[in-house]
Write a protein that holds these residues in place. Structure first.
Motif, mmCIF file in Angstrom:
data_model
loop_
_atom_site.group_PDB
_atom_site.id
_atom_site.type_symbol
_atom_site.label_atom_id
_atom_site.label_comp_id
_atom_site.label_asym_id
_atom_site.label_seq_id
_atom_site.Cartn_x
_atom_site.Cartn_y
_atom_site.Cartn_z
ATOM 1 N N GLU A 250 31.377 68.359 -67.397
ATOM 2 C CA GLU A 250 30.106 68.997 -66.045
ATOM 3 C C GLU A 250 28.433 68.331 -66.770
ATOM 4 O O GLU A 250 27.768 68.044 -66.403
ATOM 5 N N GLN A 251 28.162 68.876 -68.531
ATOM 6 C CA GLN A 251 27.244 68.501 -68.608
ATOM 7 C C GLN A 251 26.943 67.325 -69.171
ATOM 8 O O GLN A 251 26.295 66.702 -68.369
ATOM 9 N N SER A 252 28.137 66.472 -69.279
ATOM 10 C CA SER A 252 28.307 64.367 -69.183
ATOM 11 C C SER A 252 27.503 64.487 -67.814
ATOM 12 O O SER A 252 26.456 63.369 -67.249
ATOM 13 N N LEU A 253 28.595 64.321 -66.510
ATOM 14 C CA LEU A 253 27.509 64.377 -65.629
ATOM 15 C C LEU A 253 26.544 64.269 -65.173
ATOM 16 O O LEU A 253 25.763 63.509 -64.017
ATOM 17 N N LEU B 11 32.635 58.074 -68.501
ATOM 18 C CA LEU B 11 32.948 59.650 -68.723
ATOM 19 C C LEU B 11 34.075 59.948 -70.150
ATOM 20 O O LEU B 11 34.072 60.614 -70.693
ATOM 21 N N ALA B 12 34.536 59.239 -69.914
ATOM 22 C CA ALA B 12 36.026 58.682 -70.427
ATOM 23 C C ALA B 12 36.893 60.484 -70.470
ATOM 24 O O ALA B 12 36.901 61.252 -71.651
ATOM 25 N N ALA B 13 36.947 60.829 -69.447
ATOM 26 C CA ALA B 13 37.279 62.373 -68.989
ATOM 27 C C ALA B 13 38.610 62.090 -68.220
ATOM 28 O O ALA B 13 38.811 61.420 -67.484
ATOM 29 N N PRO B 14 38.941 63.515 -67.822
ATOM 30 C CA PRO B 14 40.563 63.700 -67.235
ATOM 31 C C PRO B 14 40.207 63.485 -65.459
ATOM 32 O O PRO B 14 38.818 63.727 -65.558
ATOM 33 N N LEU C 17 24.196 62.429 -66.596
ATOM 34 C CA LEU C 17 24.413 60.792 -65.319
ATOM 35 C C LEU C 17 23.423 60.498 -65.153
ATOM 36 O O LEU C 17 22.890 59.984 -64.589
ATOM 37 N N LEU C 18 23.536 61.323 -64.078
ATOM 38 C CA LEU C 18 22.513 62.413 -63.173
ATOM 39 C C LEU C 18 20.962 62.665 -62.648
ATOM 40 O O LEU C 18 20.406 61.651 -62.098
ATOM 41 N N ALA C 19 20.917 63.136 -63.639
ATOM 42 C CA ALA C 19 19.355 63.258 -64.099
ATOM 43 C C ALA C 19 19.153 61.843 -64.331
ATOM 44 O O ALA C 19 17.869 61.205 -64.515
ATOM 45 N N GLU C 20 19.764 60.628 -65.836
ATOM 46 C CA GLU C 20 19.207 59.459 -65.994
ATOM 47 C C GLU C 20 19.306 58.975 -65.166
ATOM 48 O O GLU C 20 17.961 58.256 -65.175
ATOM 49 N N GLY C 21 19.957 58.952 -64.183
ATOM 50 C CA GLY C 21 19.719 58.140 -63.338
ATOM 51 C C GLY C 21 18.802 58.552 -62.309
ATOM 52 O O GLY C 21 18.576 57.354 -61.614
ATOM 53 N N ALA C 22 18.684 59.522 -62.316
ATOM 54 C CA ALA C 22 17.047 59.705 -61.505
ATOM 55 C C ALA C 22 15.904 59.937 -61.762
ATOM 56 O O ALA C 22 14.986 59.030 -61.254
ATOM 57 N N GLN C 23 15.763 59.491 -62.858
ATOM 58 C CA GLN C 23 15.063 58.967 -63.727
ATOM 59 C C GLN C 23 14.378 57.715 -63.917
ATOM 60 O O GLN C 23 13.387 56.741 -63.818
#
Length: 220
Positions: free
Chosen positions: A5-8, A37-40, A11-17
């Motif tokens: 969840e934190q990684s996602l 994210l290399a996550a299941p 990712l969204l915050a970086e994309g907004a910037q």
């Protein structure tokens, strides 16, 4: 270690910037997020469910997952009531100088990245695609200045470009002809950067932003 969840969220915050994600932007598919994210897949789904409960995303069956306006406003940076006129005033103060500095200190890798963004914008046939590459191009030029403090200032400015009022105005005033014109102006800026010509880079950026301002705010 970050949770999925934190990684996602990061990712969204970086994309907004950097301009990839604004209000209403469609998120990558679950399969793409699994790879990024290399996550299941199950963990990705749980994270998306949490973000939906928090009002960060909204999911439409058969259409995908979309970023909400509230998500953009949660990104640290520009005040939510920043106006398009204020955004353009700051861009005109900041970005010509950024372009001049980038012309002096950009590495070949920087110029290659800027060229990729220019090509992406030129190949984009729709509003969303062009706007995404436009934001990436301007951010790549800022990164090429190699000044951390300046980059922080630029990212605050970029969060303002992700606010709903900016996106709505840009969409309303956009047209294929204007996008072609902006691409030509971008090309002139990039050529000046590649020529290591600070004055031409600054002048090109100023002309471009004045043109954008005229189109957005109705000034002549």
């Amino acid at each position: 270690m970050q949770t999925v969840e934190q990684s996602l969220r990061a990712l969204l915050a970086e994309g907004a910037q950097d301009g990839r994600f604004g209000p209403g932007s469609k998120l990558p598919t679950e399969r793409a997020l699994v790879e990024q994210l290399a996550a299941p897949r199950s963990a990705i789904r749980r994270a998306l469910e949490t973000l939906e409960r928090d009002g960060v995303v909204i999911r439409h069956v058969g259409r995908g997952t979309f970023l909400t306006e509230a998500a953009v406003q949660q990104v640290d940076g520009a005040p939510a009531d920043t106006s398009p006129a204020e955004i353009m005033q700051v861009r005109l103060l900041l970005e010509p100088g950024v372009a001049a500095l980038a012309a002096r200190v950009a590495t070949q890798a920087d110029l290659d990245r800027i060229g990729e963004c220019l090509a992406g914008g030129g190949a984009s046939e729709d509003f969303e695609g062009f706007e995404s590459w436009d934001a990436r191009l301007h951010r790549a030029i800022a990164k090429a200045a190699h000044n951390g403090l300046l980059m922080n200032m630029f990212d605050v400015l970029n969060t303002a470009r992700a606010l709903p009022v900016w996106g709505t105005l840009k969409r309303r005033t956009s047209s294929p002809e204007r996008r072609r014109c902006y691409h030509e102006e971008h090309t002139a800026i990039v050529e000046a950067l590649c020529d290591r010509d600070p004055e031409a880079a600054a002048a090109g950026m100023r002309r471009h932003l004045e043109h954008v301002s005229d189109n957005l705010l109705g000034r002549h």
